[in-house]
Write an enzyme that holds these catalytic residues in place. Structure first.
Site, mmCIF file in Angstrom:
data_model
loop_
_atom_site.group_PDB
_atom_site.id
_atom_site.type_symbol
_atom_site.label_atom_id
_atom_site.label_comp_id
_atom_site.label_asym_id
_atom_site.label_seq_id
_atom_site.Cartn_x
_atom_site.Cartn_y
_atom_site.Cartn_z
ATOM 1 N N ASP A 56 0.846 -1.196 0.000
ATOM 2 C CA ASP A 56 0.000 0.000 0.000
ATOM 3 C C ASP A 56 0.883 1.248 0.000
ATOM 4 O OD1 ASP A 56 -2.206 1.590 0.173
ATOM 5 O OD2 ASP A 56 -2.958 0.775 2.068
ATOM 6 N N ASP A 57 0.890 1.967 -1.097
ATOM 7 C CA ASP A 57 1.698 3.200 -1.236
ATOM 8 C C ASP A 57 3.197 2.935 -1.214
ATOM 9 O OD1 ASP A 57 -0.857 4.214 -0.899
ATOM 10 O OD2 ASP A 57 -0.357 5.567 0.750
ATOM 11 N N ARG A 99 -6.813 -0.572 -6.946
ATOM 12 C CA ARG A 99 -7.115 -1.983 -6.632
ATOM 13 C C ARG A 99 -8.232 -2.515 -7.539
ATOM 14 N NH1 ARG A 99 -4.630 -3.046 -1.343
ATOM 15 N NH2 ARG A 99 -3.123 -1.353 -1.309
ATOM 16 N N LYS A 148 -5.923 -5.592 3.030
ATOM 17 C CA LYS A 148 -6.781 -4.455 2.684
ATOM 18 C C LYS A 148 -7.548 -4.720 1.389
ATOM 19 C CE LYS A 148 -6.196 0.452 1.690
ATOM 20 N NZ LYS A 148 -5.359 1.624 1.988
ATOM 21 N N HIS A 150 -10.714 -2.802 0.225
ATOM 22 C CA HIS A 150 -10.902 -1.423 -0.236
ATOM 23 C C HIS A 150 -11.616 -1.286 -1.577
ATOM 24 C CE1 HIS A 150 -8.885 2.778 0.359
ATOM 25 N NE2 HIS A 150 -10.077 2.686 0.884
ATOM 26 N N HIS A 213 1.643 2.293 4.142
ATOM 27 C CA HIS A 213 0.717 3.439 4.106
ATOM 28 C C HIS A 213 0.928 4.331 5.336
ATOM 29 C CE1 HIS A 213 -3.153 5.562 4.073
ATOM 30 N NE2 HIS A 213 -3.342 5.106 2.844
ATOM 31 N N ASP A 305 0.000 -0.301 -5.140
ATOM 32 C CA ASP A 305 -1.170 0.288 -5.810
ATOM 33 C C ASP A 305 -0.934 1.689 -6.354
ATOM 34 O OD1 ASP A 305 -1.000 1.371 -3.257
ATOM 35 O OD2 ASP A 305 -3.152 1.249 -2.846
ATOM 36 N N ASN A 306 -0.039 2.464 -5.702
ATOM 37 C CA ASN A 306 0.214 3.837 -6.152
ATOM 38 C C ASN A 306 1.530 4.312 -5.561
ATOM 39 O OD1 ASN A 306 -2.400 4.078 -3.999
ATOM 40 N ND2 ASN A 306 -0.509 5.092 -3.412
ATOM 41 N N ARG A 314 1.620 10.068 -4.674
ATOM 42 C CA ARG A 314 0.249 9.554 -4.674
ATOM 43 C C ARG A 314 -0.770 10.635 -5.015
ATOM 44 N NH1 ARG A 314 -1.867 7.638 0.988
ATOM 45 N NH2 ARG A 314 -2.123 9.877 1.138
HETATM 46 CA CA LIG Z 1 -2.560 3.026 -1.595
#
Ligand SMILES: [Ca+2]
Length: 534
Positions: A56-57, A99, A148, A150, A213, A305-306, A314
């Protein structure tokens, strides 16, 4: 070799026909045995499985991408068993939308997940979307998610085994790597129990870490990146399997898009510590796979994801927001293990790759009642055998939080990237999570006080963008020199505009006529002018 074969032929000539027949018979028996073995492998123990690991991130804070300041031995080990992609991009720089694209192969504007899923943001994919977990379930592949999720609605993203923020604490299923390890063990044990007659059915397991994250907005007590969560200090709890790596602000490597300030350096040091939890978590997950005996039948994909949650990262379609780490490890494609690839690949390729891996076709269907949906991404499996000539990826972002309406479209082709900022007259929006971060607060205060920001652009430049931005990423990797109005680049500008709009039509983008026309999709011409002086 050749000499031996000649000798063998001479012997056969002298020993007569009978011996030759016997040899032939033995050969046929051997071939039959091999075919039987192959069939057994294909239908039995050797069923194909897939493990998708999404951070995540996460960015390039790993030695795998030449950041020697941070220690990530488990990612390095995975890279040795796979191909590292140096030009991997997400199509959208926001958690839920990204996602949704990973799990559908469709850009956010096509699958309907225009922004974040949770709370007041409330975005969901269209009910009719045929997602990866749905298609795999229909093909009798057992599906699992840990971490996660989401995305929604549930009917579009069903999993047979699910431990997510929907039925537990996201900190526990996304950051407690001991909990994650035990859940992976449970999933794989159940998989073994589903075996019958020596055959283990195929599985797809999606492990979605919440690390690295930020959590300064949601759980500030654990530090800006939750880097203290579970570290054993008073009130922090203890994650038994985590051995935190600590870094000083002097040790970190400051990327070009992050201000080189004490605040940002401390922020990055905290990020690195959280990356150590992610890396050790990945090590545990892969060990579970190995211990359960699935390592040599499982395709492993790792990405994020980013981009990292820093200004210009982001929520942006700039390189810092969309460039992603990506490692693919296939036990069936060992010829490129340890190599890197410069092919342009996208997270839109994850679904086609996994469908290809499981030999599941994409079904014919329509979302809007019009033309059939098709995937514009591709299977990445061929890149595991030889270097392909892929040079183009696309980007599409509409919102992050519900209030952050800032639609952008982009195309990257070779050295050039073209961005279309549809609402360029509005200031670029800032999310809650970034706003309270030490880095952004410091940037705001320095800007207000008129002291040097030590950033590569001004806040004003960041907020107010040109409608079209064209960058030559070879000469200008920081994407600072906009060439869109340069007459010498008119040809490439027009070429990329055409290519981008073609992809928007192909993916049924409702924003395809914006911002100077309205889409009337039942009429011809479909784009009707607004005469709004844009
Ligand atoms: Ca993310």
């Amino acid at each position: 070799m050749r000499g031996k074969r000649v000798d063998a032929e001479r012997k056969r000539e002298t020993r007569g026909e009978d011996r030759e027949k016997a040899g032939m018979k033995a050969c046929v028996t051997l071939v039959t045995l091999l075919v039987t073995l192959l069939v057994l492998c294909a239908g039995g123990e050797g069923a194909r499985h897939a493990l998708l690991i999404i951070a995540d991130d996460a960015g390039f804070e790993t030695e795998v991408y030449n950041n020697t300041a941070v220690r990530t031995p488990h990612l390095r080990a995975l890279a040795r068993r796979g191909v590292v992609f140096r030009n991997a991009f997400t199509s959208v720089s926001s958690c839920s939308p990204s996602r949704s694209t990973i799990l559908t192969g469709l850009p956010q504007h096509q699958n309907g997940m225009y922004g974040l899923h949770q709370g007041v943001h409330h975005f969901n994919s269209f009910d009719g979307v045929q997602s990866l977990p749905l298609l795999l379930q229909h093909a009798n592949v057992r599906t699992g998610i840990i971490g996660k999720k989401h995305v929604g609605p549930s009917a579009v993203y069903p999993f047979d085994f699910a431990y997510t923020e929907e039925n537990g604490s996201v900190l526990q299923v996304g950051r407690n790597i001991t909990r994650i390890k035990l859940l992976v063990r449970k999933f794989l044990q159940e998989q073994r129990e589903e075996s019958s007659g020596g055959e283990t059915p195929p599985f797809f397991l999606y492990v979605a870490f919440h690390d690295p994250h930020r959590c300064g907005h949601s759980q500030p007590q654990y530090g800006p990146f939750c880097e203290k969560f579970g570290n054993g200090e008073s009130g922090m709890g203890r994650i038994p399997d985590w051995h935190p790596e600590r870094y000083t602000p002097e040790q970190v490597k400051v990327p070009y898009f992050v201000p080189d300030t004490p605040a940002a350096r401390a922020d990055l040091a905290a990020l690195y510590t959280t990356v150590s939890r992610l890396d050790q978590g990945i090590g545990l997950v892969l060990q579970e796979l190995r211990d359960a005996g699935f390592e040599n039948d499982t395709l492993v994909m790792y990405s994020s994801d980013n981009g990292i949650p820093f200004p210009n990262g982001r929520t942006n379609l700039y390189d810092a927001g969309v460039a992603e780490p990506m490692i693919i490890s296939s036990p069936e494609h060992r010829e490129r293990w340890g190599q890197t690839s410069d092919a342009y690949v996208s997270l839109l390729d994850v679904t086609p790759t996994l469908l290809d891996w499981f030999s599941v076709p994409y079904p014919p269907y329509s979302l809007s009642g019009g033309s059939p949906v098709h995937l514009t991404g591709r299977s990445l499996l061929p890149a595991l055998s030889s270097e392909p000539m892929w040079d183009t990826t696309y980007g599409s972002q509409s919102l992050h939080e519900a209030t952050m309406y800032y639609p952008m479209r982009s195309v990257r082709r070779g050295r050039f990237v073209l961005l279309h900022n549809l609402n360029y007259r509005s200031p670029f929006p800032i999310d809650q999570d970034l706003y309270v971060s030490p880095t952004f607060q410091d940037l705001l205060q320095r800007t207000r006080a008129g002291t040097p920001t030590r950033w590569f652009k001004t806040l004003r430049q960041y907020y107010y963008r040109e409608r079209w931005e064209l960058f030559d990423t070879h000469l200008d990797p920081a994407e600072q020199n906009n060439l869109a109005s340069d007459p010498q680049h008119e040809a490439i500008l027009e070429l990329l505009k055409d290519q981008l709009v073609k992809w928007q039509w192909e993916t049924e983008d409702p924003w395809v006529c914006a911002p100077d026309a309205v889409l009337e999709d039942k009429m011809e011409p479909k784009c009707r002018p607004l005469y709004n002086e844009l």
